[in-house]
Every structure is written in structure tokens, then in C-alpha cells.
Design a protein around this motif. Structure first.
Motif, PDB file in Angstrom:
ATOM      1  N   VAL A  52      22.314  31.882  14.745  1.00 35.18           N
ATOM      2  CA  VAL A  52      23.345  31.748  13.702  1.00 35.18           C
ATOM      3  C   VAL A  52      22.683  31.712  12.322  1.00 35.18           C
ATOM      4  O   VAL A  52      23.124  32.381  11.377  1.00 35.18           O
TER       5      VAL A  52
ATOM      6  N   THR B 218      20.723  25.326  22.854  1.00 37.76           N
ATOM      7  CA  THR B 218      21.407  25.025  21.595  1.00 37.76           C
ATOM      8  C   THR B 218      20.552  25.455  20.410  1.00 37.76           C
ATOM      9  O   THR B 218      21.047  26.038  19.444  1.00 37.76           O
TER      10      THR B 218
ATOM     11  N   HIS C 164      20.573  29.176  20.050  1.00 39.25           N
ATOM     12  CA  HIS C 164      21.858  29.611  19.498  1.00 39.25           C
ATOM     13  C   HIS C 164      21.901  29.366  17.987  1.00 39.25           C
ATOM     14  O   HIS C 164      22.280  30.238  17.211  1.00 39.25           O
ATOM     15  N   LEU C 165      21.516  28.150  17.589  1.00 36.64           N
ATOM     16  CA  LEU C 165      21.595  27.820  16.165  1.00 36.64           C
ATOM     17  C   LEU C 165      20.613  28.656  15.356  1.00 36.64           C
ATOM     18  O   LEU C 165      20.897  29.025  14.204  1.00 36.64           O
TER      19      LEU C 165
END
Lengths: 317, 794
Positions: A304, A297, A300-301
Motif C-alpha cells: 500500500v 500484514t 500488505h502495508l
């Protein structure tokens, strides 16, 4: 947010003249004045750097520097640490304030977050700091917390250590023998660990004035405003055609210290584009999981955020 | 609500304060910092207690070396569990009407075994809290860590640790319900939907932590306990029982309370220990939980895993529902309300708003080595509403029926009451259709759907979520009394008219910061006929108020308010009898309005109340022989027609989901609810809003996180995320008014409606936003990680 997240007042054992560490409780009259919760400590408020060094030399590991107190007092009150002596540097002259000298902006360690964002040299030359400060906790904490406290604590999820890394700042460490300078990239050694020696004080942070055309980018993802970021990014660089010059991407909340994403920055510098930089980020970051997310996570963040922050920088936002 | 003997209804009283947002009499005092909370109290010779708490989820206590702690500065006493057991007897949290519910004896301090990380195992009393804590650090406890039963899904596995071997297994309670022809309904259904819902464990987080100051006066043989609590008379009764004291020797005082939410209505071992220590030491002893203690020893709530399915006809008619609920309650069923109530409520409430007649449910309540779980605001409701409304939305999507329309087709019609839900709960009068219509109008539902579609085309993912609900309020003795718990469902109000025309109202319901005292003052002023400033309300003192249940299950306004109304009418009547004698008029021709005796027909003043008071109290010799003014009256009230006065309502949430980050932005929230007569609109609306915010906390933020070994991971305000103002949406509130006919004032409760419906509305909105992306979340809190996983992004 910085290391400081709780506004804690504590009126225990405040006695300038008490011999520290002798185990003798310095009592204030009255039964209920010794409130919960911190373990006993002695307290000194020196008024010169020499006095600070005297205390640090005399007490070594037992002494802790008290700056804004926004993290330290909370850890004391939760009895997570029990230093013998707190050395309050709030009255030491010359430790607060922001000034430009040539191509360097010197930020005193005792400069409080609220003053940092408002300082004219910061407003004029260090937009990254101006953008980052509103993300630090809440106004009451920004009114007390200091840049030196945040940087010296080295909380890996804090904003200002990452900003220092992105700006290529130099930490000025003062001791009886004079000053030594350490690059931000070498200063942070791990979770709440730095190269600061027990006899040293972080006196100031020197930031080079960014070159002409430099743009800054900052964002973080936090569950609630003012919380520690799940992951955040402080970035600075000069657009050059499709690429970048001197691009620094400093992630926080992504490892045990702020991390420069050099592989991703290299891709962007060459004009490789955001998607390729996001792919390269896996080589830069190896985030441990925490309550807000597992490593996948966080990765991924971070990707982003990279896309959003660099995208905004490229568009001049 | 009914017309009284004057022909006026409750709302028609001249100079009525009912239905008006009059300021709370205690607001100024509290805003000036003049509130008196337990920690503000300082008594002579007062000592402070700090507790050694088990660091392990499950441990054998081999021994505790107390020598160093006893020798520490300021220490008065160090007391172990075995020593304390000689003063305070243990308790078992079971109730007769929960057949099969079992639990183990619980002591104020653990004796042989600690069963959760945070359970108190030794007490140190010292001159200050700091000294007590210093000495706690000197206690050397010899603890043998034992295997812990942590995950509720594994609690009943044959190889799992049985926490209380004497009980045989970890199953505390099981309830089965099977109504109608469930299997046939599912067999014949056009569509069957199925889902497993997870509702995380969370807690109440009161601004003022639990606090108690016990003062045993050995000379008077009187125990006075100042307590941040919801139910003073219940506490008095329990202290008598477990400390072996007569009722007359125990006084419990609950002055200002800084929030409770159901956290402060249970018996806590550390609080019982504090009272026992006062008896042992013959001096006042204070305990105030710090925030870490609050997180690890306040009751937790929820923690349910519910498998649910629902059967629909092709036109969207709900045919049947079936659920299987599993909940973990920690190592003990909490005394005296028990920890079986939440699961029981889930069984009762699933499908509550709807007409279907086929329903099957199983609920299992299991022990685990975590902080005990018990009743917290909206007990069971948010779980039942999430399951029901989640399944309804799934059915609507499968059948391509609009979420508003499918609810419209299935709710029990407003003209079909009194009615009974499939689970057997009875409704006197609900207003689902009216509430739904009002909600659609308030939020401009068609326009919002159009906006949603337009934004979707631009890659912005917004969703609308609905949640219809029923809420349990005004409980009768059916809740606890029938099960043998000495918890009062009745309440009384005593009024005294003073010579200058002032009225003192003493009442058994209590003030937790929610405005009970304001409601009581409004009702009394209206019923008696005096200005509200002339009314002083006394609550929270077992020596000073009529016996009552205190504050829980949204009973303050509906039950306390009715007692106050009846007392007020009686006092007015008594005053008018005396006024009639003085004025030589028929009492029936007189009325009391605004502090004056008036001619009822014309409103002309006949005599100020202060003059009547002067005569009655100081010149009774001038009254006719045989006339004895009775200016103190008491009336009691308990609902009897129905076990509970159910309310109803519907909520809607409008949210935006960022599919890249999993972050949810709350844009708007609406609630239409029906609590019957609205006594004070502002107080009711803020109850709804506060409840919604707590429900949003459950939906998105709050969770007590444990690791696999049973250690609590986030017991600080930095890591346990309570909802904060910056993230909250604007919340619009409206009401439909269906007064209960069980009382004259017609008020039902409003304290839990917000919390009941908000999580389902928010989760349904998230899923509405995610639907085009083929994702769906079913666990709370729906953190960014949960949403990213649902989306397959991580």
C-alpha cells in the motif's frame, strides 16, 4: 521514529576525572542524588577527536559513544545494557552541521534532527530528509537526537537509516588512522548492527546532491504520531517518461535493517506500473512479524505504501 | 434534591457555587509544581526497597542465595518470602456475597511458588534505590520453571495446569442468571443475532506510579504510611489486620495522587512488603514502582470473551438477550475487592438500558498465570455496553432499522421509573429518551448520515456508532460491605468555623487529581454561606478526617458532597443561633451569605462573620448564659434507598476507516449523560472527556500482550500504546439532569460514563463504516491488523 524514543535525564555518576571501570562508585554528595535506574558507568566528555580515539582504544567494547542520548539512556535506565564508559561527543568540535562541497552534502554526525530539517542545504537539495524528520518521534526528542546516533544505532524501524539508503549516502567512519568511507547499503548489517568497529566513530554522512529533476517520497504507517512505524518507505528518483531513473525505494520496519526494494524499483524503472511493482515487492521483502503485525500484514502495508508514495512522486506531490 | 427549611433548594442558595465552573483551589499549587507526591517525601534514615521479580509465569522457588546481595554496598537487608511471612499474614480475596468465589492465600513475597512473571519473590533494602537494584542483580534465585496456564479459553480444560492444586481447578467463580422465558423468546423471535466479542486485557497507566513510604516509629509505636492511594481508611484497616497492629497505631496519609483510575484501591504484595520491611528494620522504607514494574504488577483489567445473542421482534423490539462471559483474572483474586466483580457487573449491566424481560447469563472467572486482574475505571461497563450495543446494531442492520430508531424503540421510557432491568438492577430515574434526543440534535444526525452517504459514493468510508449505557455510581453497602469487606460506603465531613470566618472541611473522600477538593469546597461554601476562598479542604489522612471510603465507583461528589452539604447546613444553623443571640433576632429570620450574617428577607447585612467569630471565641463572656457555640459539626451520609444511583447516557462516534491500511481516524465524539445535579460543569465535562479517551484507548490502542508462554511482550510506554492527544477527536459533552431524590444535593457520579460507552461507540462506528465492504470487527483493540483481517486483505 529513530532509535530514540524516550527523553531521559539521569544524574548518576557524572565525574569527568573518575578512573573509568575501576568499580569505584563516583558519588555525588547526598543520599538521594543517586537516582534510579542505570547501572554504574563512567563518563567522559572529550574535547577532541584524538581524545575520543584514546578512550575508544583504551576501553574497546566497554565504551559507548553518547550522542543525543535518546535511545542509549533509555536502554541504560532499563538496564538493558551496561557499558563501562560513556564517551559524550557533544563537545568535540566539527561534528555538527550541514555543508555543501561540490556535488556532496556533508552532514555532521552530531547534527540534531531539528537542525537537520532546517539546514539550508537540506531544504534546497535533500527534500527526502526534510520530509522524514517530522515523523521522528516528538519535538523534545528531535531537539536532542542526532542523525549520527540514529544511523549508528541502526534501528530497523528508524527513518534516517532508510533515508540514507535511498539517497545513496556514504558513511564517514573516523579512527586514529584516518577516515574510511562505507556506502549506506554496506553499512547496515542487521538488527542494531553496523560495520562500525569499536575503535571507530561515525563522523559524518555524505549525501550526493540528487540530479536535476529528482523527486523524493516519504511516508510511514505508525499507530500514533511519533511511534515506530509498522512499515515506512523513503524513496528518491528521477521520472523518465513512464519509468524512472535511479529510483531507490528504501523500506524500514520491514526487516532487520533498512531494505532497498530492488525488484520493485526495477519494474518501475522500466515503466512497469505500480501494480506490477507491488507484486514484485514480495521478492524484495521478507518482513518478520512484530507486535504491530504479522509478516502478511507488513507485506500488505508495504505494498500500500509503495503505491501511495510512488503514486505521489509520479504526480509531483 | 429537596427544598430545605428555608424553602430554598440546593441550587437556589444565594451566592451558590453549585453549577459553576469555579477554579479548583488546588490547581495553582499543582501547576506550580508544588504538589507533594509520595516520591517527593524524604525522611531521616529513609531506605529504599527494590524487588526481585519472577521472570517466569509459573515457577517453583527452590531457594534464593542472598549472600552476595547482603554484602553489596549500601544494603541494609535482604528479605525472602518465608522471612516476611513471620511479620505479615497472608490474605485471600473472597467476599461472602459472591457465592463459591475462591482464591488462594497470597503473601507479600512469594514463598514457594511464583505465579506470574513480575511477582515479587525477594526484597532488598538499601540506602538508595540504585544500590538496592544493584544488589537485586546479585541475588541468585534457583527457580524451576513450571507449566503455566496462560490462555483463559484453556483454563478449564482437564489437561491444563491447575495453578492452586488445593482449589481443585482454575474456576474462581461462576454466576448464572436466568430471568423470564428466554428460550421461548428466542424461539418466537423474528430475528436472532449472535456474536462473540473479545475485549483485550489492558491497564490503568497512572502518570504517578504506585508509591508507598512506610515509617514505623518504634518509640511511639506508630506506623505512618504515605501512600499514593484511593482509600486511606481501608488501607489502615488492612494494615492493622495483617501486621497485627491496633488501629490507633496506624496512620495512612494520601496527599496528592497522580491519577488512580481504580489501580490504587487494591492491596498489592510489594506495598504490603514495604510496610512490613519498615516494621522489621524500624526505619522508613520507600517503594516507587518503575514503569516496567507498573506494567507487570499493577492490576490489569477487562480480558473478556463474551458470546452474546439477542432476539428481536419484526418491529425491532428486543425480546431477549443471552450472554456467556469468560474472563481470566491472573493467579489470585485481588484483595479485598476480589476479581469477580467485573464479570458480575457484566452480567448485571448487559441489556441495562432496555425494556426486555427475558435474560440469561453465565459468567465464569478463571485463574491464569498472568498479572492479576481487578477493578479499573468503569468496571464491567465497557464490556457489557459493547456486547449490548454491538448486538443491537446487528439487529438493526438485519431489520433495516436506523440505529437511533431501534434504540428509541427499546430504551426504558423516561416516565417509566422507578424501574428494574431484566438483570434485576434498579433504577430510580433515568433519561434515555431525553439523552438520545439531545444527542441526535447535537450531532445533527440526519446531516451526518447524508454526509456519510455522499462520501461513500467517493470511496471514503466513514461510520457513525452509537452506544447507550447505564453507569453504576454512589454505591451503598450492597457493593462490598454486605460481602464482609471492611470497605466503607458511608462518608463523613467535619467542618470547623474559625474566628476570622474561615471554614476547615475534613472529609473522607479523597483527591486523585479529579477535583474532589474543589467540589467539597463549593458545596461547603454554598451550604455555610461563606466565600469559597474561606474554605480549606483536608482529605486523605486517617488521623485528620472522618472515617470514609475514599474514591471509587464514582462516589466522591454524590456521597462526599452530600455529607459536606449536611455538615454545612448544620454549621450554618449553629452560627445563626449564636448570631440570633447576639443580634437579639430570631435565628430563622437570619441567614449567612458571603461570609456575613444578613437579614434573610432583605439581605441586609447584620454582622460580619469575623465579628461573630471574635465574640464566640474571645468574648464568650458576653454571650447569654447557657449558650455554647458549637462551631465544629460532623455529618455522615450513605445512600440507602437504592443499592446504587444509576446514571445513564449515550455516546456517538464519527470515524473514518482506511480499508487499505486498516487505520481508523477519529473525527468527532459526542456524549450526553445524566449525572443528576452538575456541581461543577467543567470538572464533570473533563471527567467525561478523560473517560472517553480511556475508552478509546481500549477500543483502538491499549493491550497487555502476552505470548503463549505467559510472557508480557509490551511492558514499555513505547510498545503499550496509550491514547495520545494527536489522535483524539474533539469531544462534545452535554447533560440531562435527573437529580437523585436519595440526597438533597441530588448528585450522582460521572467518573465512569465516558469509559463505559466510548469503546462500543467507536467499534460500532468502525463497523458502520465497514458495512458496505461486508466486514465487521468484534475484538478490541481494533488494530489495523484486526481490521485488515476482517476485510480479508491479509
Amino acid at each position: 521514529m529513530t532509535g530514540g524514543d524516550r527523553q531521559v535525564f539521569n544524574n548518576r555518576t557524572i565525574n569527568k576525572n573518575a578512573a573509568p571501570l575501576n568499580g569505584d562508585r563516583a558519588r555525588i554528595q547526598g543520599e538521594d542524588t543517586r537516582k534510579v535506574k542505570a547501572p554504574d558507568f563512567a563518563y567522559e566528555r572529550p574535547e577532541s577527536l584524538d581524545q575520543v580515539f584514546d578512550l575508544l582504544e583504551r576501553h574497546g567494547d566497554e565504551a559507548r559513544i553518547l550522542a543525543g542520548g535518546q535511545s542509549l539512556l533509555a536502554t541504560l535506565n532499563m538496564r538493558l545494557s551496561s557499558p563501562g564508559l560513556l564517551v559524550d561527543i557533544g563537545r568535540v568540535p566539527g561534528l555538527a552541521g550541514v555543508a555543501r562541497a561540490g556535488q556532496t552534502i556533508r552532514i555532521g554526525a552530531m547534527t540534531r534532527h531539528c537542525d537537520l530539517a532546517a539546514a539550508p542545504p537540506v531544504q534546497a537539495h535533500l527534500p527526502l530528509l526534510a520530509r522524514a524528520v517530522p515523523h521522528i518521534a516528538h519535538p523534545a526528542i528531535r531537539n536532542r537526537g542526532t542523525i549520527g546516533g540514529s544511523v549508528a544505532l541502526a534501528d530497523p524501524a528508524a527513518e534516517l537509516p532508510a533515508c540514507c539508503l535511498a539517497m545513496g549516502a556514504t558513511m564517514v567512519l573516523a579512527s586514529r588512522g584516518g577516515e574510511r568511507r562505507v556506502a549506506a547499503a554496506d553499512f547496515f548489517q542487521g538488527l542494531f548492527r553496523t560495520v562500525l568497529e569499536p575503535h571507530e566513530l561515525l563522523a559524518a554522512i555524505e549525501v550526493p546532491v540528487p540530479p536535476a529533476g529528482s523527486v523524493a517520497g516519504f511516508d510511514e504507517l505508525a499507530r500514533r504520531h511519533g511511534d515506530y512505524a509498522i512499515v515506512g518507505l523513503a524513496a528518491q528518483g528521477v521520472p523518465a517518461g513512464a519509468g524512472w531513473q535511479g529510483l531507490a525505494l528504501a523500506f524500514f520496519g520491514a526487516d532487520d535493517r533498512p531494505v532497498l526494494a530492488t525488484a520493485a524499483a526495477a519494474v518501475l524503472a522500466e515503466g512497469g506500473g505500480i501494480a506490477a511493482a507491488q507484486a514484485a515487492l514480495d521478492r524484495d521483502l521478507d518482513p518478520p512479524g512484530d507486535l504491530n503485525g504479522d509478516p502478511a500484514t507488513k507485506r500488505h502495508l508495504a505494498r500500500v505504501l509503495l503505491g501511495r508514495v510512488v503514486g505521489a512522486m509520479a504526480e509531483g506531490r | 434534591m429537596s427544598a430545605d427549611e428555608t424553602g430554598l433548594t440546593f441550587l437556589d442558595r444565594p451566592n451558590s457555587y453549585i453549577g459553576r465552573s469555579v477554579p479548583r483551589p488546588n490547581a495553582r499549587r499543582l501547576l506550580q509544581g508544588r504538589g507533594i507526591y509520595v516520591d517527593d517525601l524524604k525522611l531521616p534514615r529513609m531506605a529504599h526497597v527494590a524487588f526481585l521479580r519472577s521472570p517466569y509465569p509459573h515457577a517453583r522457588i527452590r531457594g534464593i542465595d542472598t549472600a552476595a546481595a547482603k554484602a553489596a554496598p549500601g544494603v541494609f537487608a535482604v528479605v525472602t518470602g518465608a522471612e516476611m511471612a513471620r511479620v505479615c499474614t497472608p490474605w485471600v480475596g473472597v467476599l461472602g456475597h459472591f457465592k463459591g468465589l475462591k482464591s488462594a492465600p497470597q503473601y507479600p513475597l512469594a514463598i514457594d511458588r511464583a505465579c506470574w512473571a513480575g511477582e515479587a519473590i525477594c526484597a532488598v533494602v538499601a540506602a538508595s534505590r540504585a544500590e538496592a537494584e544493584d544488589a537485586v542483580a546479585l541475588l541468585a534465585a534457583d527457580l524451576e520453571e513450571l507449566p503455566a496456564a496462560v490462555e483463559m479459553e484453556r483454563a478449564l480444560d482437564p489437561d491444563e495446569t491447575v495453578i492452586h492444586p488445593d482449589l481443585g481447578d482454575n474456576l474462581a467463580f461462576e454466576r448464572l442468571l436466568d430471568v423470564g422465558e428466554v428460550d421461548a423468546a428466542f424461539r418466537d423471535a423474528a430475528v436472532v443475532v449472535e456474536e462473540t466479542f473479545q475485549v483485550g486485557r489492558h491497564t490503568g497507566v497512572c502518570l504517578e506510579p504506585r508509591a508507598i513510604l512506610a515509617d514505623w516509629d518504634a518509640g511511639e509505636e506508630k506506623l505512618t504510611v504515605h501512600h499514593s492511594f484511593q482509600a486511606p481508611h481501608m488501607m489502615q484497616d488492612i494494615l492493622c489486620k495483617h501486621l497485627g497492629l491496633p488501629e490507633a497505631s496506624v496512620r495512612v496519609v494520601c496527599k496528592d495522587v497522580g491519577g488512580s483510575f481504580g489501580i490504587k484501591v487494591h492491596i498489592y504484595p510489594d506495598e504490603m512488603a514495604t510496610v512490613a520491611l519498615s516494621l522489621m528494620l524500624k526505619r522508613p522504607v520507600k517503594f516507587v514502582a518503575d514503569r516496567l514494574e507498573s506494567f507487570t504488577s499493577d492490576i490489569h483489567a477487562r480480558d473478556h470473551r463474551v458470546k452474546g445473542r439477542m432476539a428481536f421482534a419484526a418491529d425491532g423490539t428486543i425480546l431477549a438477550a443471552e450472554i456467556d462471559d469468560l474472563t481470566g483474572i491472573g493467579p489470585y483474586s485481588v484483595y479485598p475487592r476480589t476479581s469477580a466483580v467485573e464479570a458480575n457487573q457484566v452480567v448485571n449491566l448487559v441489556g441495562g438500558p432496555y425494556r426486555h424481560r427475558n435474560y440469561r447469563a453465565r459468567a465464569r472467572v478463571v485463574f491464569q498465570n498472568k498479572t492479576p486482574m481487578c477493578q479499573y475505571r468503569a468496571v464491567g461497563h465497557p464490556i457489557a455496553v459493547m456486547v449490548t450495543e454491538g448486538l443491537v446494531d446487528l439487529g438493526a442492520a438485519r431489520l433495516d432499522i436506523d440505529p437511533v430508531e431501534i434504540r428509541r424503540r427499546n430504551v426504558i421510557p423516561d416516565d417509566a421509573h422507578p424501574s428494574t432491568a431484566a438483570s434485576g438492577i434498579r433504577f430510580e430515574q433515568l433519561s434515555h429518551q431525553a439523552a438520545l434526543a439531545r444527542l441526535v440534535e447535537m450531532m445533527d444526525y440526519p446531516a451526518l448520515r447524508a454526509e456519510q452517504a455522499a462520501l461513500r459514493a467517493r470511496g471514503i468510508h466513514r461510520g457513525i456508532g452509537l452506544a447507550t449505557f447505564v453507569e453504576i455510581t454512589n454505591p451503598s453497602a450492597a457493593f462490598y460491605g454486605v460481602g464482609g469487606a471492611r470497605i466503607s460506603s458511608q462518608d463523613g465531613c467535619t467542618l470547623r468555623l474559625n474566628p476570622q470566618g474561615g471554614v476547615v472541611a475534613a472529609i473522607g473522600v479523597t483527591e486523585q487529581g479529579q477535583g474532589t477538593e474543589a467540589i467539597v469546597a463549593q458545596v461547603v461554601a454554598t451550604a455555610v454561606g461563606v466565600p469559597m476562598e474561606q474554605v480549606r479542604v483536608v482529605t486523605g489522612d486517617t488521623d485528620a478526617t472522618p472515617y470514609g471510603g475514599g474514591t471509587w465507583a464514582s462516589r466522591g461528589a454524590g456521597i462526599g458532597g452530600e455529607a459536606a452539604w449536611q455538615a454545612g447546613k448544620a454549621l450554618r444553623q449553629n452560627v445563626l443561633v449564636v448570631a440570633g443571640a447576639i443580634l437579639q433576632a430570631d435565628p430563622a429570620s437570619l441567614d449567612l451569605r458571603g461570609g456575613r450574617v444578613v437579614d434573610a428577607a432583605t439581605g441586609t447585612e447584620r454582622m460580619p462573620l469575623a465579628e461573630l467569630g471574635r465574640i464566640a471565641y474571645f468574648r464568650p463572656d458576653t454571650l447569654p448564659p447557657g449558650l455554647q457555640p458549637e462551631f465544629v459539626v460532623t455529618r455522615h451520609y450513605v445512600p440507602k434507598d437504592y443499592p446504587f444511583a444509576f446514571t445513564n447516557g449515550v455516546q456517538a462516534a464519527w470515524v473514518e476507516v482506511d480499508p487499505d491500511t486498516g487505520f481508523v481516524r477519529l473525527l468527532r465524539h459526542w456524549c450526553v449523560e445524566d449525572c443528576g445535579t452538575v456541581l461543577n460543569p467543567q470538572l464533570v465535562d473533563e471527567q467525561i472527556r478523560g473517560g472517553i479517551v480511556q475508552g478509546i484507548g481500549a477500543a483502538l490502542f491499549e493491550e497487555c500482550r502476552y505470548d503463549r508462554t505467559g510472557q508480557f511482550l509490551n511492558a514499555t510506554m513505547a510498545d503499550y500504546l496509550v491514547p495520545m492527544a494527536a489522535e483524539m477527536p474533539d469531544i462534545a459533552v452535554a447533560h440531562v439532569v435527573s437529580p437523585t431524590l436519595s440526597s438533597e444535593i441530588g448528585a450522582k457520579g460521572a467518573g465512569e460514563a465516558g469509559t463505559a460507552g466510548a469503546p462500543a461507540a467507536v467499534i460500532n462506528a468502525i463497523n458502520d463504516a465497514l458495512r458496505p465492504l461486508g466486514a465487521r470487527v468484534t475484538s478490541q483493540p481494533a488494530s489495523p491488523e484486526v481490521i485488515l483481517r476482517a476485510l480479508g486483505r491479509v
